[in-house]
Design a protein around this motif. Sequence first.
Motif, PDB file in Angstrom:
ATOM      1  N   CYS A 123      36.407  39.860  50.536  1.00 26.97           N
ATOM      2  CA  CYS A 123      35.738  40.731  49.577  1.00 26.97           C
ATOM      3  C   CYS A 123      35.177  39.882  48.450  1.00 26.97           C
ATOM      4  O   CYS A 123      35.920  39.204  47.736  1.00 26.97           O
ATOM      5  CB  CYS A 123      36.715  41.765  49.006  1.00 26.97           C
ATOM      6  SG  CYS A 123      35.951  42.830  47.747  1.00 26.97           S
ATOM      7  N   TRP A 124      33.859  39.903  48.301  1.00 26.67           N
ATOM      8  CA  TRP A 124      33.187  39.220  47.197  1.00 26.67           C
ATOM      9  C   TRP A 124      32.989  40.216  46.057  1.00 26.67           C
ATOM     10  O   TRP A 124      32.706  41.393  46.300  1.00 26.67           O
ATOM     11  CB  TRP A 124      31.835  38.678  47.649  1.00 26.67           C
ATOM     12  CG  TRP A 124      31.927  37.621  48.700  1.00 26.67           C
ATOM     13  CD1 TRP A 124      31.852  37.789  50.049  1.00 26.67           C
ATOM     14  CD2 TRP A 124      32.143  36.224  48.490  1.00 26.67           C
ATOM     15  NE1 TRP A 124      31.995  36.592  50.693  1.00 26.67           N
ATOM     16  CE2 TRP A 124      32.177  35.604  49.764  1.00 26.67           C
ATOM     17  CE3 TRP A 124      32.304  35.442  47.343  1.00 26.67           C
ATOM     18  CZ2 TRP A 124      32.366  34.237  49.914  1.00 26.67           C
ATOM     19  CZ3 TRP A 124      32.487  34.069  47.497  1.00 26.67           C
ATOM     20  CH2 TRP A 124      32.516  33.485  48.769  1.00 26.67           C
ATOM     21  N   VAL A 125      33.116  39.751  44.839  1.00 21.88           N
ATOM     22  CA  VAL A 125      32.945  40.608  43.658  1.00 21.88           C
ATOM     23  C   VAL A 125      31.756  40.090  42.849  1.00 21.88           C
ATOM     24  O   VAL A 125      31.737  38.938  42.414  1.00 21.88           O
ATOM     25  CB  VAL A 125      34.204  40.639  42.786  1.00 21.88           C
ATOM     26  CG1 VAL A 125      33.955  41.471  41.526  1.00 21.88           C
ATOM     27  CG2 VAL A 125      35.380  41.216  43.574  1.00 21.88           C
ATOM     28  N   ALA A 126      30.769  40.966  42.668  1.00 22.49           N
ATOM     29  CA  ALA A 126      29.562  40.612  41.919  1.00 22.49           C
ATOM     30  C   ALA A 126      29.733  40.937  40.441  1.00 22.49           C
ATOM     31  O   ALA A 126      30.603  41.713  40.062  1.00 22.49           O
ATOM     32  CB  ALA A 126      28.366  41.384  42.487  1.00 22.49           C
ATOM     33  N   GLU A 127      28.852  40.329  39.612  1.00 25.37           N
ATOM     34  CA  GLU A 127      28.824  40.747  38.223  1.00 25.37           C
ATOM     35  C   GLU A 127      27.411  41.070  37.749  1.00 25.37           C
ATOM     36  O   GLU A 127      27.223  41.996  36.986  1.00 25.37           O
ATOM     37  CB  GLU A 127      29.502  39.723  37.312  1.00 25.37           C
ATOM     38  CG  GLU A 127      28.924  38.339  37.299  1.00 25.37           C
ATOM     39  CD  GLU A 127      29.716  37.398  36.391  1.00 25.37           C
ATOM     40  OE1 GLU A 127      30.912  37.632  36.170  1.00 25.37           O
ATOM     41  OE2 GLU A 127      29.127  36.416  35.900  1.00 25.37           O
ATOM     42  N   ALA A 128      26.394  40.328  38.186  1.00 25.58           N
ATOM     43  CA  ALA A 128      25.000  40.604  37.816  1.00 25.58           C
ATOM     44  C   ALA A 128      24.896  40.906  36.326  1.00 25.58           C
ATOM     45  O   ALA A 128      25.232  40.078  35.491  1.00 25.58           O
ATOM     46  CB  ALA A 128      24.440  41.750  38.661  1.00 25.58           C
ATOM     47  N   TRP A 129      24.460  42.129  35.973  1.00 27.76           N
ATOM     48  CA  TRP A 129      24.430  42.500  34.552  1.00 27.76           C
ATOM     49  C   TRP A 129      25.397  43.661  34.287  1.00 27.76           C
ATOM     50  O   TRP A 129      25.227  44.451  33.375  1.00 27.76           O
ATOM     51  CB  TRP A 129      23.019  42.864  34.098  1.00 27.76           C
ATOM     52  CG  TRP A 129      22.291  43.842  34.973  1.00 27.76           C
ATOM     53  CD1 TRP A 129      22.279  45.191  34.857  1.00 27.76           C
ATOM     54  CD2 TRP A 129      21.440  43.538  36.080  1.00 27.76           C
ATOM     55  NE1 TRP A 129      21.501  45.769  35.828  1.00 27.76           N
ATOM     56  CE2 TRP A 129      20.957  44.771  36.595  1.00 27.76           C
ATOM     57  CE3 TRP A 129      21.033  42.349  36.701  1.00 27.76           C
ATOM     58  CZ2 TRP A 129      20.101  44.834  37.693  1.00 27.76           C
ATOM     59  CZ3 TRP A 129      20.175  42.426  37.793  1.00 27.76           C
ATOM     60  CH2 TRP A 129      19.726  43.648  38.266  1.00 27.76           C
TER      61      TRP A 129
END
Length: 356
Positions: free
Chosen positions: A31-37
Amino acid sequence: MRTATTVELSRDSQQVIDFVREAETMGLDICWVAEAWGSDAPSVLGFLAARTDRILLGSGIIQVGTRSPVAIAQAALTLAELSQGRFLLGLGSSGPQVMEGLHGVPFARALTRMRETIDVIKQAMAGEKVSYQGDTIRIPLDGNSKPMRLSIPANTGIPIYIASMSPRMLELTGRVADGWLGTSFVPEGSHAYFDHLDAGLAAAGRIRADIDVCQGAEVAFFDDEEAVTRHVAGRKLELAFSIGGMGSEKTNFYNAAYARQGWSDVTGEIRQRWQAGDRAGATALVTDDMILATTLIGTPDMVRRRLRTWSDVGVDTVRLYPAGDTLDTKLSNLAQALDLVADLDHTPISSPSPAD
């Protein structure tokens, strides 16, 4: 082929957590966790480390430049400890709009910053005194301070992935990374990525087997092709935004990626119309094939064929973004995709065109 997904916790946090825990039960590998904005990645990863037992957890991605390299190393070492060795460090340069427009950090020299950041991260994670005088990073900053090492135990076994799309960043990925986080991937046009990735691998004396090729796509299942067509129509505005509105007026990696993979005849016009405020006109230029070529949307047979094609061109890990407005729908799409991936080695299938 391993399986993965990406989540982001800006809203519906409990549903996201429930999704990840159920995905682990189903057998998902990463499971990858994004943050972006939106929400930050390390906080979510720490929480998930306490709520899961087996699944690998990765930052997908930490945006280089928003934190010091040593702060990234500290987070990586901490998350590896909390997860009992299940952490993967994913890094990306993001884009000029997010970096400059949101964080106030110059986007210039993104390639150099990525290379130098990884150099420093490796020093810190190895337990060395951090000392680096580069073009974008200087540690110690001046003569009033001395090099220091982190007090947390060293750990040189944390895999480093780079999210890259441009030719030079792909080459750097091949040179220094343990994995590549890719997107907007057309297997039939994969040379647009692999030529540069392989050049970097060769320069470092490595081969494709030395790196985890991790590609992502939306996955959605439908009973018939008419339902597929309706769903694809609903995805065109989103793709028009990626091609025409992501990044800045001068820099859009998604636009360039689609152009390199066979759609250079329309990517410029999509961008021009979107930037002019003609959202409908830009969306009308997006074809069904542009959606189907870069996703895993279709009937079960269609998705099975596409997964086989992805595997045949060298994708090691497929990152699944299950469609759905509810948790149950997302989990249903994910479950079907996991079953198809599990069957890949046992079902020889021909690979027709993306639109079939």
